[in-house]
Design a protein around this motif. Sequence first.
Motif, PDB file in Angstrom:
ATOM      1  N   LEU A  87       0.867  -1.189   0.000  1.00 30.69           N
ATOM      2  CA  LEU A  87       0.000   0.000   0.000  1.00 30.69           C
ATOM      3  C   LEU A  87       0.897   1.229   0.000  1.00 30.69           C
ATOM      4  O   LEU A  87       1.861   1.322   0.764  1.00 30.69           O
ATOM      5  N   THR A  88       0.597   2.136  -0.899  1.00 29.20           N
ATOM      6  CA  THR A  88       1.276   3.426  -0.881  1.00 29.20           C
ATOM      7  C   THR A  88       0.293   4.457  -1.425  1.00 29.20           C
ATOM      8  O   THR A  88      -0.802   4.097  -1.853  1.00 29.20           O
ATOM      9  N   GLY A  89       0.670   5.712  -1.385  1.00 28.03           N
ATOM     10  CA  GLY A  89      -0.286   6.696  -1.873  1.00 28.03           C
ATOM     11  C   GLY A  89       0.247   8.110  -1.879  1.00 28.03           C
ATOM     12  O   GLY A  89       1.409   8.367  -1.550  1.00 28.03           O
ATOM     13  N   ASP A  90      -0.640   8.997  -2.278  1.00 31.92           N
ATOM     14  CA  ASP A  90      -0.281  10.412  -2.410  1.00 31.92           C
ATOM     15  C   ASP A  90      -1.384  11.268  -1.815  1.00 31.92           C
ATOM     16  O   ASP A  90      -2.569  10.960  -1.965  1.00 31.92           O
TER      17      ASP A  90
ATOM     18  N   TYR B 169      -1.952  12.961  11.897  1.00 34.69           N
ATOM     19  CA  TYR B 169      -2.059  12.257  10.618  1.00 34.69           C
ATOM     20  C   TYR B 169      -1.175  11.000  10.513  1.00 34.69           C
ATOM     21  O   TYR B 169      -1.541  10.051   9.812  1.00 34.69           O
TER      22      TYR B 169
ATOM     23  N   GLN C 261      -2.342   7.557   8.974  1.00 35.00           N
ATOM     24  CA  GLN C 261      -1.535   6.869   7.954  1.00 35.00           C
ATOM     25  C   GLN C 261      -1.285   5.406   8.353  1.00 35.00           C
ATOM     26  O   GLN C 261      -1.206   4.519   7.503  1.00 35.00           O
TER      27      GLN C 261
ATOM     28  N   ASP D 212      -4.230   3.665   7.248  1.00 34.93           N
ATOM     29  CA  ASP D 212      -4.179   3.468   5.787  1.00 34.93           C
ATOM     30  C   ASP D 212      -3.455   2.171   5.447  1.00 34.93           C
ATOM     31  O   ASP D 212      -3.850   1.427   4.554  1.00 34.93           O
ATOM     32  N   ILE D 213      -2.354   1.968   6.140  1.00 32.42           N
ATOM     33  CA  ILE D 213      -1.457   0.859   5.799  1.00 32.42           C
ATOM     34  C   ILE D 213      -1.976  -0.473   6.331  1.00 32.42           C
ATOM     35  O   ILE D 213      -1.851  -1.510   5.684  1.00 32.42           O
TER      36      ILE D 213
ATOM     37  N   VAL E 206       7.990   4.076  -0.127  1.00 35.95           N
ATOM     38  CA  VAL E 206       7.862   5.526   0.100  1.00 35.95           C
ATOM     39  C   VAL E 206       9.244   6.188   0.145  1.00 35.95           C
ATOM     40  O   VAL E 206      10.266   5.506   0.190  1.00 35.95           O
TER      41      VAL E 206
HETATM   42  N1  TRP Z   1       2.143  10.891   3.612  1.00 43.22           N
HETATM   43  C1  TRP Z   1       2.347  10.416   2.261  1.00 43.22           C
HETATM   44  C2  TRP Z   1       3.040  11.543   1.479  1.00 43.22           C
HETATM   45  O1  TRP Z   1       2.976  12.687   1.872  1.00 43.22           O
HETATM   46  C3  TRP Z   1       1.058  10.041   1.565  1.00 43.22           C
HETATM   47  C4  TRP Z   1       0.383   8.867   2.207  1.00 43.22           C
HETATM   48  C5  TRP Z   1      -0.831   8.872   2.850  1.00 43.22           C
HETATM   49  C6  TRP Z   1       0.881   7.545   2.267  1.00 43.22           C
HETATM   50  N2  TRP Z   1      -1.128   7.639   3.312  1.00 43.22           N
HETATM   51  C7  TRP Z   1      -0.109   6.795   2.987  1.00 43.22           C
HETATM   52  C8  TRP Z   1       2.053   6.920   1.824  1.00 43.22           C
HETATM   53  C9  TRP Z   1       0.079   5.448   3.259  1.00 43.22           C
HETATM   54  C10 TRP Z   1       2.213   5.566   2.088  1.00 43.22           C
HETATM   55  C11 TRP Z   1       1.242   4.840   2.813  1.00 43.22           C
HETATM   56  O2  TRP Z   1       3.625  11.257   0.465  1.00 43.22           O
END
Ligand code: TRP
Length: 331
Positions: free
Chosen positions: A8-11, A131, A135, A138-139, A149
């Motif tokens: 899992l990753t994200g933006d 946050y 996060q 999220d993971i 990341v």
């Molecule tokens: N904090 C990460 C960033 O600024 C974005 C993000 C949000 C993220 N939730 C996540 C990255 C979960 C990895 C896993 O780039």
Amino acid sequence: MPEKKRILTGDRTTGKLHLGHYVGSLQSRVKLQEEYESFILLADIQALTTHFENPELLEHSIYEVAMDNLSVGLDPNKITLVQQSRIPAIGELTVFYSMLVTVNALRHNPTIKTEAANYGYSDMTYGFLGYPVSQSADITFCKANLVPVGEDQKPHMEMTRKIVRRFNELYGETLVEPDIMLSDCPRLMGLDGNAKMGKSLVNAVYLSDSADVVKTKVMSAVTDPSRIKKDDPGHPDICVVSKYHKIFNHGEYENICESCKKGAIGCVACKKALAGALNDLLEPFREKRAYYEAHRDEVRDIILTGSEKANRIGNETVKEVKEAMHIYIGD
Ligand code: TRP
Ligand code: SF4
């Protein structure tokens, strides 16, 4: 066949993604999608932590960030695109985990400190301070094994791992402790020589920039200031343009440095070559993007379908978590 491990990753959805995101993260996502079950999070709640006063930007950015990911080659049939705010499990887990994290641990988180300073916060909201807990949710909602990341996310990963260990120790083995996978590409500098390419700075080349815009931006990059005339010997080691050649035009890099040092290549020609290399990279992305721009409903469906899948998994995790915490009395 053994089950694929999960990523899992994200933006954060605070604007379009740029070349720094590409070399730091998107590029490796494209490779990893073949081997891992990949979840890509559109982190719109996390975006709110800094942009809650002008949320108009966010709705637009959800689509932009989704299209940035799809246009660089993430295949909607392989990956799962997830909109954070559509996943109630993330909110619920955030609340449960918040019992396991002290305010001081958050206050001392180096990334929180740096970001708070960058945003000029003298005090910060509970949401911003917390946050990293969100996060962690999220993971862990999908029990990710690996999180690719950048370096700046390390403190958040450490916190996630700590929360998981503490939870499992208190309530029994329930959550999966994720590993971090750091990008092997150092942070990309801005074209203005700033240490970081940033959305808030005007030094970024966006993945969605047209060929002309890319060229104009590259032509305005700062170079070695000691080169007045075209044949003055240059110092590529202090020039941003050469650093970009190293990453995006690797085959020519040595040549360009040698020519620059001898005064055999002028900065204009050097920059034109870089703009060409960048546009070669970006052109296939533009084509894919044009398709998605013309089929926004499809982008929406990809996000909705992905989020539905994430919800099936997340709801299951929440149930297990509640059971472990002895607060689940059945349906
Ligand atoms: N904090 C990460 C960033 O600024 C974005 C993000 C949000 C993220 N939730 C996540 C990255 C979960 C990895 C896993 O780039
Ligand atoms: Fe920089 Fe290229 Fe000019 Fe050398 S020739 S100073 S590497 S832009």
